[in-house]
Enzyme design. Sequence first.
Site, PDB file in Angstrom:
ATOM      1  CE1 TYR A 144      -3.985   2.126   0.618  1.00 33.91           C
ATOM      2  CE2 TYR A 144      -2.648   3.174   2.305  1.00 33.91           C
ATOM      3  CZ  TYR A 144      -3.774   3.161   1.511  1.00 33.91           C
ATOM      4  OH  TYR A 144      -4.698   4.178   1.606  1.00 33.91           O
ATOM      5  N   GLY A 147       3.174   1.371  -2.980  1.00 29.75           N
ATOM      6  CA  GLY A 147       2.300   1.466  -4.160  1.00 29.75           C
ATOM      7  C   GLY A 147       1.812   2.901  -4.333  1.00 29.75           C
ATOM      8  CG  ASN A 189     -12.311  -3.197  13.644  1.00 25.40           C
ATOM      9  OD1 ASN A 189     -13.054  -3.556  12.739  1.00 25.40           O
ATOM     10  ND2 ASN A 189     -11.116  -3.726  13.828  1.00 25.40           N
ATOM     11  CE1 TYR A 203      -6.535  -5.284  16.718  1.00 31.66           C
ATOM     12  CE2 TYR A 203      -5.940  -3.984  14.789  1.00 31.66           C
ATOM     13  CZ  TYR A 203      -6.754  -4.926  15.409  1.00 31.66           C
ATOM     14  OH  TYR A 203      -7.778  -5.494  14.690  1.00 31.66           O
ATOM     15  CD  GLN A 208      -1.763   2.358  18.688  1.00 29.50           C
ATOM     16  OE1 GLN A 208      -1.481   2.397  19.870  1.00 29.50           O
ATOM     17  NE2 GLN A 208      -2.357   1.306  18.142  1.00 29.50           N
TER      18      GLN A 208
HETATM   19  P1  NAD Z   1     -12.609   1.546   0.265  1.00 30.35           P
HETATM   20  O1  NAD Z   1     -11.897   0.240   0.392  1.00 30.35           O
HETATM   21  O2  NAD Z   1     -13.922   1.698   0.950  1.00 30.35           O
HETATM   22  O3  NAD Z   1     -12.833   1.920  -1.277  1.00 30.35           O
HETATM   23  C1  NAD Z   1     -11.978   1.520  -2.298  1.00 30.35           C
HETATM   24  C2  NAD Z   1     -12.812   1.175  -3.519  1.00 30.35           C
HETATM   25  O4  NAD Z   1     -11.937   0.830  -4.603  1.00 30.35           O
HETATM   26  C3  NAD Z   1     -13.736  -0.032  -3.304  1.00 30.35           C
HETATM   27  O5  NAD Z   1     -15.020   0.253  -3.795  1.00 30.35           O
HETATM   28  C4  NAD Z   1     -13.058  -1.151  -4.094  1.00 30.35           C
HETATM   29  O6  NAD Z   1     -13.967  -2.143  -4.499  1.00 30.35           O
HETATM   30  C5  NAD Z   1     -12.431  -0.366  -5.223  1.00 30.35           C
HETATM   31  N1  NAD Z   1     -11.286  -1.043  -5.849  1.00 30.35           N
HETATM   32  C6  NAD Z   1     -10.206  -1.600  -5.242  1.00 30.35           C
HETATM   33  N2  NAD Z   1      -9.352  -2.083  -6.152  1.00 30.35           N
HETATM   34  C7  NAD Z   1      -9.906  -1.831  -7.375  1.00 30.35           C
HETATM   35  C8  NAD Z   1      -9.499  -2.099  -8.717  1.00 30.35           C
HETATM   36  N3  NAD Z   1      -8.349  -2.732  -8.991  1.00 30.35           N
HETATM   37  N4  NAD Z   1     -10.326  -1.705  -9.717  1.00 30.35           N
HETATM   38  C9  NAD Z   1     -11.491  -1.070  -9.463  1.00 30.35           C
HETATM   39  N5  NAD Z   1     -11.932  -0.800  -8.220  1.00 30.35           N
HETATM   40  C10 NAD Z   1     -11.132  -1.177  -7.187  1.00 30.35           C
HETATM   41  O7  NAD Z   1     -11.583   2.654   0.753  1.00 30.35           O
HETATM   42  P2  NAD Z   1     -11.790   4.217   1.023  1.00 30.35           P
HETATM   43  O8  NAD Z   1     -11.550   4.466   2.446  1.00 30.35           O
HETATM   44  O9  NAD Z   1     -13.019   4.707   0.384  1.00 30.35           O
HETATM   45  O10 NAD Z   1     -10.527   4.794   0.234  1.00 30.35           O
HETATM   46  C11 NAD Z   1     -10.654   5.336  -1.074  1.00 30.35           C
HETATM   47  C12 NAD Z   1      -9.317   5.857  -1.541  1.00 30.35           C
HETATM   48  O11 NAD Z   1      -8.838   6.859  -0.634  1.00 30.35           O
HETATM   49  C13 NAD Z   1      -8.239   4.783  -1.625  1.00 30.35           C
HETATM   50  O12 NAD Z   1      -7.437   5.019  -2.759  1.00 30.35           O
HETATM   51  C14 NAD Z   1      -7.436   4.991  -0.372  1.00 30.35           C
HETATM   52  O13 NAD Z   1      -6.106   4.595  -0.514  1.00 30.35           O
HETATM   53  C15 NAD Z   1      -7.539   6.510  -0.161  1.00 30.35           C
HETATM   54  N6  NAD Z   1      -7.368   6.869   1.252  1.00 30.35           N
HETATM   55  C16 NAD Z   1      -8.359   6.634   2.165  1.00 30.35           C
HETATM   56  C17 NAD Z   1      -8.147   6.968   3.492  1.00 30.35           C
HETATM   57  C18 NAD Z   1      -9.216   6.762   4.528  1.00 30.35           C
HETATM   58  O14 NAD Z   1      -8.976   7.068   5.709  1.00 30.35           O
HETATM   59  N7  NAD Z   1     -10.397   6.329   4.208  1.00 30.35           N
HETATM   60  C19 NAD Z   1      -6.927   7.503   3.900  1.00 30.35           C
HETATM   61  C20 NAD Z   1      -5.936   7.683   2.946  1.00 30.35           C
HETATM   62  C21 NAD Z   1      -6.166   7.385   1.614  1.00 30.35           C
HETATM   63  N1  UDP Z   2      -6.369  -0.311  15.658  1.00 30.96           N
HETATM   64  C1  UDP Z   2      -6.739  -0.861  16.882  1.00 30.96           C
HETATM   65  N2  UDP Z   2      -7.790  -1.721  16.903  1.00 30.96           N
HETATM   66  C2  UDP Z   2      -8.518  -2.051  15.791  1.00 30.96           C
HETATM   67  C3  UDP Z   2      -8.150  -1.469  14.551  1.00 30.96           C
HETATM   68  C4  UDP Z   2      -7.066  -0.614  14.513  1.00 30.96           C
HETATM   69  O1  UDP Z   2      -6.122  -0.592  17.919  1.00 30.96           O
HETATM   70  O2  UDP Z   2      -9.476  -2.836  15.923  1.00 30.96           O
HETATM   71  C5  UDP Z   2      -5.231   0.643  15.625  1.00 30.96           C
HETATM   72  C6  UDP Z   2      -4.175   0.317  14.582  1.00 30.96           C
HETATM   73  O3  UDP Z   2      -3.213  -0.582  15.109  1.00 30.96           O
HETATM   74  C7  UDP Z   2      -3.607   1.692  14.306  1.00 30.96           C
HETATM   75  C8  UDP Z   2      -4.800   2.628  14.479  1.00 30.96           C
HETATM   76  O4  UDP Z   2      -5.754   1.899  15.264  1.00 30.96           O
HETATM   77  O5  UDP Z   2      -2.628   2.029  15.274  1.00 30.96           O
HETATM   78  C9  UDP Z   2      -5.438   3.054  13.166  1.00 30.96           C
HETATM   79  O6  UDP Z   2      -5.652   1.885  12.417  1.00 30.96           O
HETATM   80  P1  UDP Z   2      -6.457   1.880  11.034  1.00 30.96           P
HETATM   81  O7  UDP Z   2      -6.375   0.497  10.499  1.00 30.96           O
HETATM   82  O8  UDP Z   2      -7.785   2.477  11.236  1.00 30.96           O
HETATM   83  O9  UDP Z   2      -5.672   2.897  10.099  1.00 30.96           O
HETATM   84  P2  UDP Z   2      -4.108   3.154   9.774  1.00 30.96           P
HETATM   85  O10 UDP Z   2      -3.235   2.279  10.627  1.00 30.96           O
HETATM   86  O11 UDP Z   2      -3.985   2.843   8.341  1.00 30.96           O
HETATM   87  O12 UDP Z   2      -3.935   4.586  10.108  1.00 30.96           O
END
Ligand code: NAD
Ligand code: UDP
Length: 311
Positions: A144, A147, A189, A203, A208
């Site tokens: 991720y 990527g 969660n 976790y 954190q």
């Molecule tokens: P999400 O998992 O709910 O949505 C992602 C969507 O992309 C899903 O509908 C999934 O089916 C689709 N998808 C995945 N791989 C695909 C592919 N190869 N082709 C077509 N569709 C595909 O996640 P989200 O929270 O809505 O995140 C959306 C975007 O924002 C992502 O790119 C994520 O990296 C970015 N982002 C989200 C957060 C957050 O806190 N939610 C934080 C940082 C970045």
């Molecule tokens: N986390 C946790 N319990 C859970 C899910 C996540 O303590 O059931 C913690 C996780 O280890 C991280 C923070 O919450 O430190 C945020 O996790 P999340 O997966 O939401 O997002 P990211 O780590 O990508 O910021």
Amino acid sequence: MKSIIITGGAGFIGSHLCKRLLDEGNKIICVDNFFTGSKGNIKDLLDNKNFELIRHDIVESIRLESEQIYNFACPASPVHYQHNPIATIKTNILGTLNMLGLAKRTNARILQASTSEVYGDPFVHPQVESYWGNVNPIGIRSCYDEGKRAAETLMMDYKRFHNVDSKIIRIFNTYGPNMNEHDGRVVSNFIVQSLRNQPITIYGDGSQTRSFCYVSDLVDGIIKMMDKDNFTGPVNLGNPVEYSISNIAEIIIKLTNSKSKIEYHPLPQDDPRQRQPDISLAHEKLNWKPNIELETGLKSTIEYFDKVIKK
Ligand code: NAD
Ligand code: UDP
């Protein structure tokens, strides 16, 4: 009326973006392979004549026409992106290349949903866009993090080399309705566990930190960035108010009136210790800052999950 492609449009953030841009009178092409998204998130949009849903994996090329592309396809929860890490990195690299190719061919403006994860486990706090980050290239989060970093490189190289009008936002932890009940991220969660009076899974020791932005605030920032001329970014979008994970658990238990008890689990590998966006650049360039306070956003998210669970 603009013609707009939203990849990942059936996901959490994508579905809110589809709805907002449709309400503003645009024509939306939602491209999604339903890896983590669902039709349920966009069911209210399916009858709208200006909304088109295409089931497609962006790792494969596709010929479409549009003026703007929001590239949001990619699983965002560590549980889901680690479930299929190779599909995740392919989506970020091959998928982004395909969308950039489409932007180049149609002369569309393209906005990449990047992430605070490009900063890794940061040594600079709060994180500013000029910080290059501290990312493990070979760990379980790398599919991720790396990527998304490579996708940023592609956005910049297509701009320099092919003059594509590309833009980058770095999204920090966002929450709200339409998150998947089994998404695995902390807010969903803890809410689902609290509503079911099940143990709250912290976790590590819960010290954190993360900074949580409500989805409607984020969507405002995303659209402002897309519509801003002569600004590529990257720009941080997030809420700068920082909470420890223990703190989040306490707040959610209180708001749900839950009987849940805390249960401690091992901290996953490479879990960042702290995260807070510096949003001065977003404020200066986009005149954007989030307005929704955590408790307000959590209450509407709790309401959403309460309905989902009772279904
Ligand atoms: P999400 O998992 O709910 O949505 C992602 C969507 O992309 C899903 O509908 C999934 O089916 C689709 N998808 C995945 N791989 C695909 C592919 N190869 N082709 C077509 N569709 C595909 O996640 P989200 O929270 O809505 O995140 C959306 C975007 O924002 C992502 O790119 C994520 O990296 C970015 N982002 C989200 C957060 C957050 O806190 N939610 C934080 C940082 C970045
Ligand atoms: N986390 C946790 N319990 C859970 C899910 C996540 O303590 O059931 C913690 C996780 O280890 C991280 C923070 O919450 O430190 C945020 O996790 P999340 O997966 O939401 O997002 P990211 O780590 O990508 O910021």
